[in-house]
Design a protein around this motif. Structure first.
Motif, short mmCIF file in Angstrom:
data_model
loop_
_atom_site.label_atom_id
_atom_site.label_comp_id
_atom_site.label_asym_id
_atom_site.label_seq_id
_atom_site.Cartn_x
_atom_site.Cartn_y
_atom_site.Cartn_z
N GLY A 19 15.47 0.96 -5.71
CA GLY A 19 14.30 1.52 -5.08
C GLY A 19 14.60 2.18 -3.74
O GLY A 19 13.80 2.10 -2.83
N GLU A 20 15.77 2.80 -3.63
CA GLU A 20 16.14 3.46 -2.39
C GLU A 20 15.24 4.65 -2.14
O GLU A 20 14.68 5.22 -3.06
CB GLU A 20 17.60 3.90 -2.44
CG GLU A 20 18.59 2.76 -2.52
CD GLU A 20 18.55 1.84 -1.32
OE1 GLU A 20 18.42 2.33 -0.18
OE2 GLU A 20 18.63 0.62 -1.53
N ASP A 29 9.26 -1.82 4.41
CA ASP A 29 8.80 -2.77 3.39
C ASP A 29 8.99 -2.16 2.00
O ASP A 29 10.09 -1.80 1.65
CB ASP A 29 7.36 -3.21 3.66
CG ASP A 29 7.25 -4.09 4.91
OD1 ASP A 29 8.26 -4.66 5.34
OD2 ASP A 29 6.13 -4.20 5.45
N ASP A 30 7.92 -2.04 1.21
CA ASP A 30 8.05 -1.56 -0.17
C ASP A 30 7.68 -0.08 -0.33
O ASP A 30 7.29 0.35 -1.41
CB ASP A 30 7.16 -2.40 -1.10
CG ASP A 30 7.68 -3.82 -1.22
OD1 ASP A 30 8.91 -4.02 -1.15
OD2 ASP A 30 6.85 -4.73 -1.39
N LEU A 153 1.64 13.07 6.31
CA LEU A 153 2.57 11.97 6.07
C LEU A 153 2.49 11.56 4.61
O LEU A 153 1.42 11.19 4.12
CB LEU A 153 2.22 10.78 6.97
CG LEU A 153 3.10 9.55 6.86
CD1 LEU A 153 4.51 9.84 7.38
CD2 LEU A 153 2.49 8.39 7.63
N CYS A 154 3.62 11.65 3.91
CA CYS A 154 3.69 11.26 2.50
C CYS A 154 4.32 9.87 2.37
O CYS A 154 5.12 9.46 3.21
CB CYS A 154 4.51 12.26 1.69
SG CYS A 154 3.78 13.91 1.59
N GLU A 155 3.96 9.18 1.30
CA GLU A 155 4.46 7.83 1.03
C GLU A 155 4.86 7.72 -0.43
O GLU A 155 4.17 8.23 -1.31
CB GLU A 155 3.36 6.81 1.33
CG GLU A 155 3.70 5.39 0.97
CD GLU A 155 2.56 4.41 1.24
OE1 GLU A 155 2.76 3.22 1.02
OE2 GLU A 155 1.46 4.83 1.67
N ILE A 156 5.97 7.06 -0.67
CA ILE A 156 6.41 6.70 -2.02
C ILE A 156 6.50 5.19 -2.07
O ILE A 156 7.20 4.58 -1.26
CB ILE A 156 7.80 7.30 -2.35
CG1 ILE A 156 7.76 8.82 -2.32
CG2 ILE A 156 8.29 6.79 -3.70
CD1 ILE A 156 9.13 9.46 -2.45
N GLU A 157 5.78 4.59 -3.01
CA GLU A 157 5.92 3.15 -3.21
C GLU A 157 7.16 2.93 -4.06
O GLU A 157 7.34 3.59 -5.08
CB GLU A 157 4.68 2.58 -3.90
CG GLU A 157 3.45 2.65 -3.02
CD GLU A 157 2.20 2.16 -3.73
OE1 GLU A 157 2.19 2.11 -4.98
OE2 GLU A 157 1.25 1.84 -3.03
N THR A 158 8.02 2.03 -3.63
CA THR A 158 9.25 1.77 -4.38
C THR A 158 8.98 0.80 -5.52
O THR A 158 7.92 0.19 -5.59
CB THR A 158 10.35 1.22 -3.45
OG1 THR A 158 9.87 0.02 -2.84
CG2 THR A 158 10.73 2.24 -2.39
N GLY A 160 8.60 -2.28 -7.81
CA GLY A 160 8.19 -3.63 -7.44
C GLY A 160 6.84 -3.65 -6.76
O GLY A 160 6.28 -4.69 -6.54
N THR A 161 6.30 -2.46 -6.41
CA THR A 161 4.98 -2.44 -5.79
C THR A 161 3.96 -1.84 -6.74
O THR A 161 3.03 -2.49 -7.15
CB THR A 161 4.98 -1.68 -4.46
OG1 THR A 161 5.48 -0.36 -4.69
CG2 THR A 161 5.81 -2.38 -3.42
#
Length: 175
Positions: A19-20, A29-30, A153-158, A160-161
């Motif tokens: 999940g890099e 965190d995740d 601002l963008c976010e990627i959940e790795t 496991g989430t």
């Protein structure tokens, strides 16, 4: 040559399993986050832009996450960047009922919120239906006109989430 390709493929596989974060994103965190400080877009354009990078506009659920985001934005902000930074909150569907557009979660139902005092206030003729974080107000939450061109601002959940590789395909706006 074949050995180099094998090593490269193994590295890519291990990175995806662990999940890099993709290049240019910062892990917390995740999730992985990227501040697009050189791109100005409306809120809807920002949603689309994040989707092109297999991410979403950032959803802020905890004080710990807010603190991390504030630090990230402070480090990466520069004088040419916009004062506001788009995140995923909106009340476009029902005025005054703020949700995270990614999955429709009501913001009022979560224990953490960081609205600037007096916000949201829906000022202006066209209203203010999209959430941004204001640099000049220490990245407190604000409602703003969705048509304003700002950074985002963008976010990627790795793994496991979300289990979906970071992109929520069940979102309610812009999908």
């Amino acid at each position: 040559m074949a050995n180099r390709i094998s090593v490269c493929l193994i590295f890519i596989f291990v990175a995806s399993v662990l999940g890099e974060c993709p290049n240019g994103y910062t892990r917390h965190d995740d999730s992985c986050y990227k501040f697009f400080s050189s791109v100005l877009a409306t809120w809807a354009e920002s949603l689309t832009y994040c989707e092109l990078f297999e991410s979403k506009l950032a959803v802020i659920e905890t004080e710990r996450e807010q603190t991390f985001i504030e630090g990230l934005l402070r480090r990466e902000w520069h004088p040419a960047a916009s004062d506001g930074v788009w995140v995923d909150g909106t009340d476009l569907l029902i005025e005054g009922e703020w949700i995270w557009a990614d999955d429709g979660t009501p913001i009022k139902s979560q224990t953490f919120q960081k609205w600037y005092p007096g916000e949201p206030n829906s000022l202006g003729k066209r209203g203010e239906d999209c959430m941004d974080l204001l640099h000049h107000e220490k990245y407190n939450w604000n409602d703003n006109s969705c048509e304003r061109k700002q950074n985002f601002l963008c976010e990627i959940e790795t793994e496991g989430t979300s289990g979906s590789g970071g992109v929520n395909t069940g979102g309610i706006i812009g999908r």
